[in-house]
Design a protein around this motif. Structure first.
Motif, PDB file in Angstrom:
ATOM      1  N   PHE A   1       0.833  -1.217   0.000  1.00  0.00           N
ATOM      2  CA  PHE A   1       0.000   0.000   0.000  1.00  0.00           C
ATOM      3  C   PHE A   1       0.866   1.266   0.000  1.00  0.00           C
ATOM      4  O   PHE A   1       2.002   1.233  -0.463  1.00  0.00           O
ATOM      5  CB  PHE A   1      -0.966  -0.003   1.196  1.00  0.00           C
ATOM      6  CG  PHE A   1      -1.799  -1.243   1.314  1.00  0.00           C
ATOM      7  CD1 PHE A   1      -2.804  -1.509   0.389  1.00  0.00           C
ATOM      8  CD2 PHE A   1      -1.580  -2.165   2.341  1.00  0.00           C
ATOM      9  CE1 PHE A   1      -3.579  -2.669   0.502  1.00  0.00           C
ATOM     10  CE2 PHE A   1      -2.348  -3.322   2.449  1.00  0.00           C
ATOM     11  CZ  PHE A   1      -3.347  -3.561   1.525  1.00  0.00           C
ATOM     12  N   GLY A   2       0.307   2.359   0.517  1.00  0.00           N
ATOM     13  CA  GLY A   2       1.060   3.607   0.603  1.00  0.00           C
ATOM     14  C   GLY A   2       1.042   4.399  -0.694  1.00  0.00           C
ATOM     15  O   GLY A   2       0.148   4.229  -1.530  1.00  0.00           O
ATOM     16  N   GLN A   3       2.064   5.264  -0.848  1.00  0.00           N
ATOM     17  CA  GLN A   3       2.114   6.046  -2.087  1.00  0.00           C
ATOM     18  C   GLN A   3       3.555   6.254  -2.549  1.00  0.00           C
ATOM     19  O   GLN A   3       4.486   5.961  -1.819  1.00  0.00           O
ATOM     20  CB  GLN A   3       1.422   7.407  -1.907  1.00  0.00           C
ATOM     21  CG  GLN A   3       2.130   8.385  -0.980  1.00  0.00           C
ATOM     22  CD  GLN A   3       1.672   8.219   0.463  1.00  0.00           C
ATOM     23  OE1 GLN A   3       0.528   7.848   0.705  1.00  0.00           O
ATOM     24  NE2 GLN A   3       2.576   8.466   1.399  1.00  0.00           N
ATOM     25  N   VAL A   4       3.654   6.764  -3.765  1.00  0.00           N
ATOM     26  CA  VAL A   4       4.978   6.998  -4.352  1.00  0.00           C
ATOM     27  C   VAL A   4       5.245   8.492  -4.379  1.00  0.00           C
ATOM     28  O   VAL A   4       4.413   9.266  -4.856  1.00  0.00           O
ATOM     29  CB  VAL A   4       5.044   6.434  -5.789  1.00  0.00           C
ATOM     30  CG1 VAL A   4       6.437   6.633  -6.374  1.00  0.00           C
ATOM     31  CG2 VAL A   4       4.646   4.975  -5.807  1.00  0.00           C
ATOM     32  N   ASN A   5       6.379   8.899  -3.831  1.00  0.00           N
ATOM     33  CA  ASN A   5       6.778  10.307  -3.887  1.00  0.00           C
ATOM     34  C   ASN A   5       8.021  10.466  -4.740  1.00  0.00           C
ATOM     35  O   ASN A   5       8.882   9.597  -4.760  1.00  0.00           O
ATOM     36  CB  ASN A   5       7.062  10.834  -2.482  1.00  0.00           C
ATOM     37  CG  ASN A   5       5.819  10.751  -1.608  1.00  0.00           C
ATOM     38  OD1 ASN A   5       4.701  11.002  -2.068  1.00  0.00           O
ATOM     39  ND2 ASN A   5       6.011  10.347  -0.349  1.00  0.00           N
ATOM     40  N   LYS A   6       8.089  11.585  -5.428  1.00  0.00           N
ATOM     41  CA  LYS A   6       9.298  11.886  -6.218  1.00  0.00           C
ATOM     42  C   LYS A   6      10.228  12.730  -5.354  1.00  0.00           C
ATOM     43  O   LYS A   6       9.791  13.652  -4.669  1.00  0.00           O
ATOM     44  CB  LYS A   6       8.920  12.669  -7.478  1.00  0.00           C
ATOM     45  CG  LYS A   6       8.066  11.866  -8.450  1.00  0.00           C
ATOM     46  CD  LYS A   6       8.890  11.446  -9.656  1.00  0.00           C
ATOM     47  CE  LYS A   6       8.036  10.707 -10.657  1.00  0.00           C
ATOM     48  NZ  LYS A   6       8.382   9.314 -10.801  1.00  0.00           N
ATOM     49  N   LYS A   7      11.519  12.391  -5.424  1.00  0.00           N
ATOM     50  CA  LYS A   7      12.501  13.199  -4.705  1.00  0.00           C
ATOM     51  C   LYS A   7      13.654  13.471  -5.646  1.00  0.00           C
ATOM     52  O   LYS A   7      13.951  12.659  -6.518  1.00  0.00           O
ATOM     53  CB  LYS A   7      13.023  12.425  -3.489  1.00  0.00           C
ATOM     54  CG  LYS A   7      12.009  12.338  -2.369  1.00  0.00           C
ATOM     55  CD  LYS A   7      12.649  12.286  -0.998  1.00  0.00           C
ATOM     56  CE  LYS A   7      11.562  12.284   0.082  1.00  0.00           C
ATOM     57  NZ  LYS A   7      11.465  11.034   0.820  1.00  0.00           N
ATOM     58  N   THR A   8      14.294  14.594  -5.470  1.00  0.00           N
ATOM     59  CA  THR A   8      15.492  14.831  -6.274  1.00  0.00           C
ATOM     60  C   THR A   8      16.707  14.621  -5.394  1.00  0.00           C
ATOM     61  O   THR A   8      16.756  15.051  -4.239  1.00  0.00           O
ATOM     62  CB  THR A   8      15.521  16.244  -6.901  1.00  0.00           C
ATOM     63  OG1 THR A   8      14.956  17.146  -5.965  1.00  0.00           O
ATOM     64  CG2 THR A   8      14.765  16.288  -8.206  1.00  0.00           C
ATOM     65  N   ASP A   9      17.650  13.921  -5.991  1.00  0.00           N
ATOM     66  CA  ASP A   9      18.850  13.569  -5.252  1.00  0.00           C
ATOM     67  C   ASP A   9      20.023  13.817  -6.190  1.00  0.00           C
ATOM     68  O   ASP A   9      20.240  13.065  -7.142  1.00  0.00           O
ATOM     69  CB  ASP A   9      18.762  12.079  -4.849  1.00  0.00           C
ATOM     70  CG  ASP A   9      20.001  11.648  -4.080  1.00  0.00           C
ATOM     71  OD1 ASP A   9      20.729  12.534  -3.601  1.00  0.00           O
ATOM     72  OD2 ASP A   9      20.228  10.426  -3.990  1.00  0.00           O
ATOM     73  N   GLY A  10      20.776  14.887  -5.936  1.00  0.00           N
ATOM     74  CA  GLY A  10      21.905  15.240  -6.809  1.00  0.00           C
ATOM     75  C   GLY A  10      21.470  15.460  -8.252  1.00  0.00           C
ATOM     76  O   GLY A  10      22.091  14.945  -9.170  1.00  0.00           O
ATOM     77  N   GLY A  11      20.386  16.163  -8.452  1.00  0.00           N
ATOM     78  CA  GLY A  11      19.918  16.475  -9.806  1.00  0.00           C
ATOM     79  C   GLY A  11      19.141  15.333 -10.454  1.00  0.00           C
ATOM     80  O   GLY A  11      18.584  15.476 -11.531  1.00  0.00           O
ATOM     81  N   LYS A  12      19.087  14.182  -9.762  1.00  0.00           N
ATOM     82  CA  LYS A  12      18.383  13.032 -10.316  1.00  0.00           C
ATOM     83  C   LYS A  12      17.046  12.843  -9.604  1.00  0.00           C
ATOM     84  O   LYS A  12      16.983  12.948  -8.382  1.00  0.00           O
ATOM     85  CB  LYS A  12      19.256  11.790 -10.067  1.00  0.00           C
ATOM     86  CG  LYS A  12      19.251  10.818 -11.232  1.00  0.00           C
ATOM     87  CD  LYS A  12      20.246   9.716 -10.991  1.00  0.00           C
ATOM     88  CE  LYS A  12      19.560   8.384 -11.199  1.00  0.00           C
ATOM     89  NZ  LYS A  12      20.436   7.252 -10.950  1.00  0.00           N
ATOM     90  N   THR A  13      16.014  12.587 -10.375  1.00  0.00           N
ATOM     91  CA  THR A  13      14.716  12.355  -9.739  1.00  0.00           C
ATOM     92  C   THR A  13      14.562  10.862  -9.439  1.00  0.00           C
ATOM     93  O   THR A  13      14.764  10.034 -10.314  1.00  0.00           O
ATOM     94  CB  THR A  13      13.563  12.787 -10.678  1.00  0.00           C
ATOM     95  OG1 THR A  13      13.935  14.012 -11.295  1.00  0.00           O
ATOM     96  CG2 THR A  13      12.275  12.936  -9.914  1.00  0.00           C
ATOM     97  N   ILE A  14      14.247  10.593  -8.202  1.00  0.00           N
ATOM     98  CA  ILE A  14      14.015   9.180  -7.864  1.00  0.00           C
ATOM     99  C   ILE A  14      12.633   9.016  -7.235  1.00  0.00           C
ATOM    100  O   ILE A  14      12.092   9.938  -6.629  1.00  0.00           O
ATOM    101  CB  ILE A  14      15.099   8.612  -6.909  1.00  0.00           C
ATOM    102  CG1 ILE A  14      15.312   9.542  -5.718  1.00  0.00           C
ATOM    103  CG2 ILE A  14      16.396   8.337  -7.644  1.00  0.00           C
ATOM    104  CD1 ILE A  14      16.105   8.917  -4.605  1.00  0.00           C
TER     105      ILE A  14
END
Ligand code: 7GP
Length: 847
Positions: free
Chosen positions: A209-222
């Protein structure tokens, strides 16, 4: 590896090394030790269960040292391993198999200490001890038993291989027959199971379950998947001994547990007792029960949860092991071959892509090349085995359900599909419809994820389980994919069975006799050596001994029939057996209609005519899925017919109809050796392979069957004159069905008489069976029961005639056995290893 341990410790280990027993004295000492110290019992209260426990523990100790050594060796050499992912492992009993594979069953024969310890009236022999064990029934039917045979062959052939599955608290239900109806009783099999080792230190947290969040890490989106629920997977390991080799592989079964301990003490202390227990119970539910459907998929949320739980834990484990070797990611397919036993573990493809991209930070394209093993050729990662073409068994999951349970996986599936469809569009620019047909997402209401298509797109090879089946998947359900990928992605590996369990263990006397004619026991490792039997067919004494063994096996089954049903059958009758899951496509209804036809024919005869007839026992066995109403009606009809026929004094021994309760692996080991003829009579094109057909022939029985599944290849091997084939061919099925629906459907006159008799009430309330009859008469006869009826009845007459000539019959049986070498699962595993896995055997030193 050893060099990392300091000298003094190493010396101490060597000095104190455990020495396993090698003879009767050593064995008996171990048994006594286990009775006294492990079980804390004495000679005064050593009963059958204690005898079984102590015997198992003694053999288990032997296995463990081999098991440890095998694992150390495989880790040290770090060669490619096979991971066989299967939701089902239908293992049966372990003790007898362990004794035989270790090669020391003889030391347990007689059981001297237990004989002395036991009460006087209890004749303690090893067979009674073996029978104390509860079957490990973590499977439904063919698919699960195939996985078990494959584990036996993988270990016997010294392949570094692990099985991964679920440790169900309840395996397939126990079947009771009450008033002719199936009643399901839970199978709690874990009371005492010496064959599993809990690894409380090997755990994986699995999220849902839960959700997906986008994060940027050193210019890269994960993408970061924030879990809504976490459940812990705990490993339970089962040793899998090879035959006549020290190689002992591992079967790892995952059990679910509330993450972070027994239950939530915080909630508990706050007075929220119910909810703290509910969380725990919800977690444990995941591995609580095996879904009891065979060849049917029901799309339940808990089932999808089971699949992801098992796949995620297994992949975590595989990746953890791979990472220890500090290789680069593109070597992954060089180290790991994962076989998907049907589509149930297909999420493994998505999960690996998720690990590589989200956790390990690889670029999508590189990750996908690793997953699909296109990174470097010829390296193979995923292989997918299809086990059925039945539409109701093809797995599809509603997009909404996947989104809810596994939000990140759904995104990845959509991306995999997007890139796949783009490549298809490029290759077939003028074919718009193909995109709709092959899309992993079915644009239905609701939208569905087509698991088989996902498995094909992510796998390197796709195989069917018998020649006809492998051809059918290429020309029907996966036709478009042959166009897209070319024919080389699709291959066939015809199923096989392990001769250790299905000949040597199930039929020890026949195995001995064969050994005496084939230059010893080597045939158990190279089944083609059976061909030496053929030159002894003219040997009268040999044929006599062969027939005696069959008769003794029939006497044993007759005793079981008497003990469990109360019906006395004459072992001199022809034993006609159909044991397998109850399913309309397997056509137990055709069989019982045929039995009724035989009964009516006998009734119509004069006493003098009857005297000339051959006595027959029709034996049925098999479970119906609890929700499969029609299958349950079939069981009821069989029992109703038995109730009438078995007490009809006109008939006597000429016909008996038996339904054996609770068919399972250990019962199969008793039934197969006792059969004269067995029935493998599925509508042509529906039974992917069948494997019991192989077991029956290998045990010196003949078969009556349709041109379906492996029957076709069995015929090719043993010769047309040694099998009773009947019925329409697979290529004509579609036209016949079409004619039923759109033409007038005249039903076979003999079958019509059978139906009239049922409707007269001869076998109880006719209403109970009206749906079965209507399926043939009024609803298109999808399984072609009427079309094949005449041919079926005629062929049974040929069986009777052939059986009258016992000398020739026995010759046919011996000839057939001598030509069965192809159907060992050792041959299957070698084919998989070569064509699909690219793995080599790894020998372990004998001590
Ligand atoms: C079975 C097939 O029905 C049988 O013909 C075959 O021999 C066996 O697999 C092993 O390949 N299929 C299943 O048991 C099953 O449930 C649906 O298939 C996934």
């Amino acid at each position: 590896v050893e060099a990392s341990i300091p000298e003094p410790q190493r010396e101490a280990w060597k000095r104190n090394q455990i020495t396993s027993f090698t003879d009767k004295d050593g064995f008996e000492k171990e048994v006594v030790r286990h009775v006294e110290t492990t079980l804390a019992r004495s000679m005064f209260n050593c009963d059958e269960i204690a005898a079984y426990s102590a015997t198992s523990l003694s053999f288990r100790d032997r296995l463990i040292t081999h098991w440890n050594r095998t694992q150390q060796r495989q880790t040290y050499r770090d060669t490619k391993r096979v991971y066989y992912l299967s939701l089902e492992f239908l293992m049966g009993r372990a003790l007898d198999n362990a004794m035989l594979n270790v090669g020391l069953k003889n030391v347990a024969q007689g059981m001297q200490p237990l004989r002395t310890f036991a009460p006087d009236d209890w004749d303690c022999i090893i067979e009674d001890v073996i029978k104390q064990e509860h079957d490990a029934a973590l499977g439904n039917g063919g698919l699960g038993r195939l996985a078990a045979c494959f584990l036996d062959s993988l270990a016997t052939l010294n392949f570094p291989a692990w099985g991964y599955g679920l440790r169900y608290r309840y395996g397939i239900f126990k079947q009771e027959i009450i008033d002719g109806y199936q009643v399901e009783v839970p199978d709690y099999w874990l009371d005492f199971n010496p064959w599993e080792f809990p690894r409380h230190d090997v755990t994986v947290d699995i999220q849902f379950f839960g959700q997906v969040n986008k994060k940027t890490d050193g210019g890269k989106t994960i993408s970061v998947w924030e879990a809504g629920e976490i459940v812990q997977a705990v490993a339970y390991d089962v040793p899998i001994p090879g035959y006549d080799t020290p190689t002992t592989n591992n079967l790892r079964l995952w059990s679910s547990k509330a993450s972070g301990g027994e239950f939530d003490f915080q909630k508990f202390n706050n007075g929220d007792y119910e909810s703290s227990v509910a969380d725990q119970q919800r977690a444990e539910t995941i591995s609580a029960v095996l879904y009891p459907n065979d060849n049917l998929e029901r799309g339940k949320e808990l089932r999808l949860k089971q699949q992801y739980f098992w796949v995620a834990a297994s992949l975590y484990d595989i990746v953890r092991r791979f990472k220890k070797s500090r290789r680069s990611w593109n070597e992954f397919p060089d180290q790991v071959a994962i076989q998907l036993n049907d589509t149930h573990p297909t999420l493994a493809i998505v999960e690996l892509q998720r690990i590589l991209v989200d956790v390990e930070g690889l670029e999508w394209d590189l990750a996908w090349e690793i997953v699909t093993s296109t990174v470097k050729r010829p390296l193979y990662c995923f292989g997918y085995t299809n086990h059925t073409v039945l539409p109701e068994a093809l797995e599809k999951w509603p997009v909404g359900l996947v989104q809810h349970l596994l939000p990140r996986h759904l995104q990845i599936i959509y991306d995999i599909n997007l890139f796949f469809l783009q490549s298809v569009e490029k290759a077939f620019p003028n074919d718009r419809d193909i995109l709709r047909r092959v899309s992993i997402i079915e644009e239905s209401q609701p939208k569905m994820v087509r698991m088989a298509f996902l498995a094909i797109v992510g796998s390197h090879k796709v195989n069917g389980v018998a020649e006809l089946h492998s051809d059918l998947i290429k020309t029907t359900i996966f036709k478009d994919f042959v166009e897209i990928y070319g024919p080389d992605k699709f291959t066939n590996v015809t199923n096989g069975i392990t001769p250790r369990r299905w000949l040597h263990q199930a039929n020890p006397r026949l195995s001995e006799l064969i050994a005496s004619k084939c230059g010893g026991k080597d045939f158990l490792k190279d089944l083609t050596l059976l061909n030496q039997l053929e030159k002894h067919i003219g040997d009268k004494q040999f044929r006599k001994e062969w027939a005696e063994i069959k008769y003794a096996n029939k006497v044993r089954l007759a005793k079981h029939i008497k003990d469990t049903t109360g019906v006395v059958v004459n072992p001199a009758s022809l034993f006609d057996v159909q044991v397998k899951r109850i399913h309309e496509y397997k056509r137990q209804q055709l069989n019982i209609f045929g039995v009724i036809h035989r009964y009516l024919s006998l009734k119509a005869m004069t006493p003098d005519q009857r005297k000339k007839q051959l006595p027959r026992v029709s034996i049925f066995g098999g479970k119906a899925a609890p929700g499969y109403w029609m299958a349950k009606q079939i069981i009821h009809l069989i029992n109703s017919v038995g109730a009438v026929v078995n007490k009809d004094e006109d008939i006597g021994d000429l016909l008996k109809v038996i339904f054996l309760e609770d068919y399972n692996v250990s019962k199969a080991e008793m039934i197969c050796p006792a059969s004269d003829i067995s029935e493998h009579i599925s509508t042509a094109g529906t039974e992917a392979s069948g494997t019991s057909n192989m077991k029956f022939v290998l045990n010196g029985g003949l078969i009556i069957g349709t041109c379906d599944g492996a029957n076709i290849e069995i015929t090719r091997e043993i010769g047309e004159s040694n099998i009773f084939l009947f019925g329409n061919l697979s290529e004509d099925v579609e036209d016949l069905r079409h004619a039923h629906t759109y033409g007038s459907h005249a039903i076979d006159p003999d079958l019509d008489k059978v139906f009239n008799e049922i409707e007269k009430g001869t076998f109880g309330t006719p209403h109970d069976f009206s749906a079965m009859i209507a399926a043939v008469r009024h609803h298109g006869d999808y399984y072609l029961v009427s079309d094949d009826f005449h041919s079926y009845i005629e062929t049974h007459q040929l069986v009777d005639e052939a059986y009258r000539n016992q000398d020739e019959w026995v010759a046919k049986c011996i000839t057939s056995v001598s030509r069965m070498g192809f159907f060992t699962s050792d041959r299957c595993i070698n084919e998989y290893a070569e064509e699909i896995w690219n793995v080599e055997p790894l020998l372990v030193d004998r001590h």
